[in-house]
Design an enzyme around this catalytic site. Structure first.
Site, short mmCIF file in Angstrom:
data_model
loop_
_atom_site.label_atom_id
_atom_site.label_comp_id
_atom_site.label_asym_id
_atom_site.label_seq_id
_atom_site.Cartn_x
_atom_site.Cartn_y
_atom_site.Cartn_z
N CYS A 266 1.17 -0.87 -0.26
CA CYS A 266 0.23 -0.29 0.13
C CYS A 266 1.12 1.20 0.20
O CYS A 266 1.47 1.47 -0.49
CB CYS A 266 -0.77 0.59 1.13
N THR A 267 0.70 2.00 0.68
CA THR A 267 1.07 3.33 0.50
C THR A 267 2.98 3.36 1.24
O THR A 267 3.53 4.52 1.41
CB THR A 267 0.82 4.23 1.50
#
Length: 210
Positions: free
Chosen positions: A99-100
């Site tokens: 993800c981030t």
């Protein structure tokens, strides 16, 4: 084989736990939960995880897993994780993100000019940090493997099991965890979800750009 799972405040729990369940049960591995201190770390939905080692104490790992967070700007600004990544990435066999978490790899200079993926709402931000952004669920470039949003961490970890222990071991792991997703809805990406819902999600998910 030393596996380092990075902890920091407000991380997204599944970004961490998904890969941990896949990788942590492989043969001859030692799992480290590494953070700035040994004080418990609280994930974004309240799960509390206790680190086993600090960034100062762990100077190498064979595999590094960096989870993301909805408030991804906070760890970027703090700079503690990126400083550790700059130190340990050169000697790691595999450096990964979910993800981030890819924004932390990028801020550490690991993704400059390299293909990488991230949560769909942060693609522009990741590009601004120097990565060549892909919309693929899992992207491998040399020793760096990045996963798209949250649930893609399981795919990334299974990919890594195949690369390290072979395809049969990866398939066995997939079978044991019964990873055969059949989601009840087809709204898991901005390409498949209704446009209005995508716009609402951009504004509703904390910390992500609108």
């Amino acid at each position: 084989m030393d596996l380092a799972f990075v902890l920091y405040p407000n991380l997204t729990a599944l970004d961490l736990i998904g890969p941990y369940e896949v990788l942590g049960h492989q043969p001859d591995v030692t799992v480290h939960f590494v953070a700035e201190t040994r004080q418990p770390v609280t994930a974004d939905a309240g799960l509390i995880i206790t680190p086993t080692v600090t960034f100062d104490e762990l100077d190498r790992a064979d595999v590094i897993v960096v989870p993301g967070t909805g408030t991804w700007r906070d760890p970027l600004e703090a700079g503690v994780v990126t400083a550790w990544l700059r130190r340990v990435h050169p000697t790691a066999t595999w450096t990964t993100s979910v993800c981030t978490g890819s924004t932390l790899l990028a801020a550490a200079g690991i993704l400059t000019g390299r293909p990488a993926t991230t949560h769909w709402a942060v693609r522009d931000a990741l590009a601004g940090l120097g990565a060549v952004v892909s919309t693929d669920r899992v992207v491998r470039d040399g020793s760096v493997v990045t996963a798209a949003g949250v649930s893609a961490g399981i795919d990334m970890a299974l990919t890594l099991v195949g690369l390290i222990w072979g395809d049969d071991r990866a398939k066995f792991t997939q079978l044991v965890i019964e990873y055969a997703p059949e989601p009840p809805y087809d709204a898991g990406s901005p390409e498949t979800a209704p446009a209005g819902m995508v716009a609402f999600a951009r504004s509703a998910v904390g910390g992500f750009p609108s």
